[in-house]
Motif scaffolding. Structure first.
Motif, PDB file in Angstrom:
ATOM      1  N   LEU A 138       0.833  -1.205   0.000  1.00 40.15           N
ATOM      2  CA  LEU A 138       0.000   0.000   0.000  1.00 40.15           C
ATOM      3  C   LEU A 138       0.868   1.255   0.000  1.00 40.15           C
ATOM      4  N   PHE A 139       1.855   1.290   0.899  1.00 42.52           N
ATOM      5  CA  PHE A 139       2.743   2.453   0.975  1.00 42.52           C
ATOM      6  C   PHE A 139       3.498   2.668  -0.332  1.00 42.52           C
ATOM      7  N   LEU A 140       3.975   1.575  -0.914  1.00 46.52           N
ATOM      8  CA  LEU A 140       4.724   1.702  -2.168  1.00 46.52           C
ATOM      9  C   LEU A 140       3.825   2.189  -3.291  1.00 46.52           C
ATOM     10  N   THR A 141       2.569   1.770  -3.287  1.00 43.33           N
ATOM     11  CA  THR A 141       1.599   2.277  -4.264  1.00 43.33           C
ATOM     12  C   THR A 141       1.482   3.798  -4.162  1.00 43.33           C
ATOM     13  N   LEU A 142       1.288   4.289  -2.928  1.00 45.43           N
ATOM     14  CA  LEU A 142       1.125   5.728  -2.717  1.00 45.43           C
ATOM     15  C   LEU A 142       2.412   6.488  -2.976  1.00 45.43           C
ATOM     16  N   PHE A 175      -6.097  -2.816  -0.143  1.00 47.36           N
ATOM     17  CA  PHE A 175      -6.387  -2.432  -1.525  1.00 47.36           C
ATOM     18  C   PHE A 175      -7.423  -1.311  -1.573  1.00 47.36           C
ATOM     19  N   GLY A 176      -8.489  -1.441  -0.793  1.00 43.45           N
ATOM     20  CA  GLY A 176      -9.533  -0.426  -0.769  1.00 43.45           C
ATOM     21  C   GLY A 176      -9.036   0.913  -0.271  1.00 43.45           C
ATOM     22  N   VAL A 177      -8.191   0.897   0.759  1.00 41.17           N
ATOM     23  CA  VAL A 177      -7.637   2.140   1.291  1.00 41.17           C
ATOM     24  C   VAL A 177      -6.740   2.810   0.250  1.00 41.17           C
ATOM     25  N   ALA A 178      -5.889   2.035  -0.399  1.00 40.66           N
ATOM     26  CA  ALA A 178      -5.013   2.595  -1.434  1.00 40.66           C
ATOM     27  C   ALA A 178      -5.823   3.211  -2.569  1.00 40.66           C
ATOM     28  N   LEU A 179      -6.853   2.506  -3.015  1.00 42.42           N
ATOM     29  CA  LEU A 179      -7.678   3.017  -4.105  1.00 42.42           C
ATOM     30  C   LEU A 179      -8.421   4.283  -3.691  1.00 42.42           C
ATOM     31  N   ALA A 180      -8.951   4.300  -2.467  1.00 42.01           N
ATOM     32  CA  ALA A 180      -9.676   5.479  -1.993  1.00 42.01           C
ATOM     33  C   ALA A 180      -8.764   6.702  -1.921  1.00 42.01           C
ATOM     34  N   ILE A 181      -7.543   6.522  -1.437  1.00 39.94           N
ATOM     35  CA  ILE A 181      -6.609   7.648  -1.348  1.00 39.94           C
ATOM     36  C   ILE A 181      -6.240   8.149  -2.745  1.00 39.94           C
ATOM     37  N   LEU A 182      -6.006   7.226  -3.681  1.00 41.37           N
ATOM     38  CA  LEU A 182      -5.673   7.642  -5.046  1.00 41.37           C
ATOM     39  C   LEU A 182      -6.832   8.388  -5.696  1.00 41.37           C
ATOM     40  N   LEU A 183      -8.045   7.936  -5.463  1.00 39.47           N
ATOM     41  CA  LEU A 183      -9.211   8.635  -6.030  1.00 39.47           C
ATOM     42  C   LEU A 183      -9.340  10.044  -5.457  1.00 39.47           C
ATOM     43  N   PRO A 202      -2.570   3.790 -12.043  1.00 44.31           N
ATOM     44  CA  PRO A 202      -2.818   2.851 -10.938  1.00 44.31           C
ATOM     45  C   PRO A 202      -4.304   2.691 -10.615  1.00 44.31           C
ATOM     46  N   ILE A 203      -5.093   3.729 -10.831  1.00 45.75           N
ATOM     47  CA  ILE A 203      -6.535   3.611 -10.581  1.00 45.75           C
ATOM     48  C   ILE A 203      -7.159   2.618 -11.558  1.00 45.75           C
ATOM     49  N   LEU A 204      -6.791   2.725 -12.831  1.00 46.03           N
ATOM     50  CA  LEU A 204      -7.310   1.775 -13.830  1.00 46.03           C
ATOM     51  C   LEU A 204      -6.818   0.361 -13.551  1.00 46.03           C
ATOM     52  N   ALA A 205      -5.562   0.242 -13.091  1.00 45.30           N
ATOM     53  CA  ALA A 205      -5.044  -1.085 -12.735  1.00 45.30           C
ATOM     54  C   ALA A 205      -5.864  -1.686 -11.601  1.00 45.30           C
ATOM     55  N   ALA A 206      -6.232  -0.839 -10.630  1.00 43.59           N
ATOM     56  CA  ALA A 206      -7.047  -1.309  -9.507  1.00 43.59           C
ATOM     57  C   ALA A 206      -8.425  -1.749  -9.978  1.00 43.59           C
ATOM     58  N   LEU A 207      -9.029  -0.968 -10.849  1.00 46.45           N
ATOM     59  CA  LEU A 207     -10.362  -1.308 -11.344  1.00 46.45           C
ATOM     60  C   LEU A 207     -10.332  -2.587 -12.182  1.00 46.45           C
ATOM     61  N   ALA A 208      -9.266  -2.758 -12.960  1.00 46.16           N
ATOM     62  CA  ALA A 208      -9.133  -3.977 -13.755  1.00 46.16           C
ATOM     63  C   ALA A 208      -8.988  -5.199 -12.849  1.00 46.16           C
ATOM     64  N   LEU A 283      -4.851  15.296   3.278  1.00 51.21           N
ATOM     65  CA  LEU A 283      -6.308  15.360   3.168  1.00 51.21           C
ATOM     66  C   LEU A 283      -6.913  13.996   2.825  1.00 51.21           C
ATOM     67  N   PRO A 284      -6.413  13.285   1.810  1.00 48.04           N
ATOM     68  CA  PRO A 284      -6.982  11.959   1.523  1.00 48.04           C
ATOM     69  C   PRO A 284      -6.824  10.973   2.675  1.00 48.04           C
ATOM     70  N   SER A 285      -5.653  10.953   3.319  1.00 44.64           N
ATOM     71  CA  SER A 285      -5.432  10.017   4.423  1.00 44.64           C
ATOM     72  C   SER A 285      -6.377  10.302   5.579  1.00 44.64           C
ATOM     73  N   SER A 286      -6.568  11.576   5.897  1.00 51.28           N
ATOM     74  CA  SER A 286      -7.463  11.951   6.994  1.00 51.28           C
ATOM     75  C   SER A 286      -8.914  11.614   6.658  1.00 51.28           C
ATOM     76  N   ALA A 287      -9.314  11.881   5.422  1.00 50.71           N
ATOM     77  CA  ALA A 287     -10.694  11.593   5.011  1.00 50.71           C
ATOM     78  C   ALA A 287     -10.977  10.099   5.050  1.00 50.71           C
ATOM     79  N   VAL A 288     -10.024   9.285   4.607  1.00 52.64           N
ATOM     80  CA  VAL A 288     -10.221   7.828   4.615  1.00 52.64           C
ATOM     81  C   VAL A 288     -10.271   7.309   6.046  1.00 52.64           C
ATOM     82  N   LEU A 289      -9.397   7.806   6.927  1.00 53.76           N
ATOM     83  CA  LEU A 289      -9.422   7.375   8.322  1.00 53.76           C
ATOM     84  C   LEU A 289     -10.733   7.780   8.991  1.00 53.76           C
TER      85      LEU A 289
END
Length: 440
Positions: A138-142, A175-183, A202-208, A283-289
């Motif tokens: 997850l960290f490496l994705t971000l 996976f869900g947390v990583a995708l949410a932060i990227l979105l 990476p978002i399209l890769a996640a959706l695929a 902002l994304p990390s705080s919103a997801v948490l």
């Protein structure tokens, strides 16, 4: 070469080594794996080594990785313990670089230390190993997603996509947390077409991968857990039943600390301004948490959501302290934070236990080894079934799944199912066994 370039990574390496020693000493204080899922990992890895495939459908990456460690160490249990600890704690390097990118050295080191030593991580790393291992991916994705939009480099975006897929092949919540932060990052950059293009990969890769998860068994059916969550939240699956009819759900109290961290991070991020370099991550990390620790989440999901504080709180606190101008003030605040976290972390480490006593496992081993070949072991308790399957992979939960002579194994303090009748075969201190009627 500038020695300062190495100071941070060397310090992170020291943090990882200390954490490995602390968690490792606790892990190896018992010959068994910890938590209710401990024997499940042993069953899965042993199945891979025996037949090349897992006994149960699940995202495969963690189990095959642990199988590799088991081969290297020559022992399944040791391979699982060492492999899960090492993969998880290597995430300290990724979070160090991730937070340092937007808040400097102090922020990166703060995030790495809090990541390695917080009570949510202590619980996850000892009991929920697959979830913990996925944090590194997850960290490496971000990290590579953030670097790609900072440097305008498609290759970094491609790396982010690779690690997004690896995250999805490890654990659905990571996976869900990583995708949410990227979105959310893409939403913040909606006016920047170049950044949107880089984040879209990476978002399209996640959706695929998610599509493959719904249409194949590549993710072991994990995407349907998200469907179950939506059903519970909308009341479509008896969601109200997971909340306590009277009083306050005790999980709500556990959710208060992450909730406060999330709200503090949101307030700080909104005060940074739209052009601030730290806002992309804070902002994304705080919103997801905030979403994960929201008290009205179904209780049977909330407890696991709260554990994701292990990954999001270090980012938020690291970014916050990294922006403190005075190093002495930042250091003092860091010591206060660690002073609050360390006693809780030590308590969680000491509280970790296998789901059954070691003596009960030896009793199960003697029982299973004492039975002649040809018996099908029936173990109605899922918790006990995994332990029995570490000794006999052919054990089943219900007589309908077996054949031939069947032996029912139950714990003595647990009443056996009334519809199962049989002749007493074994009675120990912890478990008892019955030869089922018609079993020969």
């Amino acid at each position: 070469m500038n020695a300062g370039l190495w100071r941070g990574p060397v310090a992170v390496a020291a943090v990882v080594i200390i954490a490995l020693a602390i968690y490792g000493l606790r892990e190896f204080s018992s010959p068994l794996l910890y938590g209710i899922d401990g024997p499940y990992y042993q069953v899965q890895v042993a199945s891979i080594l025996r037949s090349g495939s897992m006994l149960y459908d699940d995202p495969p990456l963690a189990f095959y990785t642990l199988a590799g460690f088991s081969i290297l160490l020559g022992d399944v249990v040791s391979g699982i313990k060492v492999g899960s600890l090492l993969i998880t704690l290597l995430g300290a390097f990724a979070i160090y670089y991730l937070v340092r990118e937007t808040s400097g050295e102090m922020g990166g080191m703060t995030a790495a230390v809090i990541y390695a030593f917080n009570p949510w991580m202590a619980r996850m790393i000892m009991e929920l190993m697959k979830n913990a291992m996925g944090l590194t991916f997850l960290f490496l994705t971000l990290l590579f997603a953030l670097l790609s939009i900072r440097r305008g480099d498609l290759r970094l975006s491609t790396l982010s996509s690779v690690f997004m897929v690896l995250t999805g092949l490890t654990h659905i919540l990571d996976f869900g947390v990583a995708l949410a932060i990227l979105l959310l990052m893409a939403l913040l950059h909606r006016e920047d077409r170049r950044s949107l293009r880089l984040l879209s990969l990476p978002i399209l890769a996640a959706l695929a991968l998610l599509w493959l998860g719904f249409t194949t068994d590549l993710m072991g059916g994990d995407p349907y857990k998200g469907v179950a969550l939506l059903q519970e939240m909308t009341g479509g699956s008896g969601g109200a039943g997971v909340r306590h009819a009277r009083g306050v759900n005790p999980m709500v109290l556990d959710a208060l600390p992450p909730l406060l961290v999330a709200i503090s991070g949101l307030i700080l991020s909104l005060g940074l301004g739209s052009t601030s370099s730290g806002r992309d991550l804070l902002l994304p990390s705080s919103a997801v948490l905030l979403a994960l620790s929201f008290p009205l989440n179904p209780g049977n999901f909330l407890w696991r959501f709260v554990l994701m504080t292990a990954v999001l709180a270090p980012i938020i606190v690291g970014l916050a302290l990294g922006r403190v101008g005075d190093p002495r003030v930042a250091s003092a605040l860091f010591l206060i934070v660690m002073g609050l976290l360390l006693p809780l972390t030590i308590s969680k480490v000491n509280a970790a236990r296998p789901s059954i006593p070691v003596e009960e496992y030896w009793e199960l081993r003697d029982l299973v080894q004492g039975l002649r070949d040809g018996h099908t072991l029936v173990v109605p308790s899922p918790r006990l079934l995994y332990w029995v399957q570490t000794l006999d992979p052919g054990a089943v939960r219900s007589p309908r799944e077996g054949s031939g002579a069947m032996v029912l194994i139950v714990e003595r303090q647990t009443p056996r199912p009334p519809f199962l009748r049989g002749r007493p075969l074994y009675r120990g201190r912890f478990v008892e066994a019955f030869l089922l009627d018609g079993g020969g």
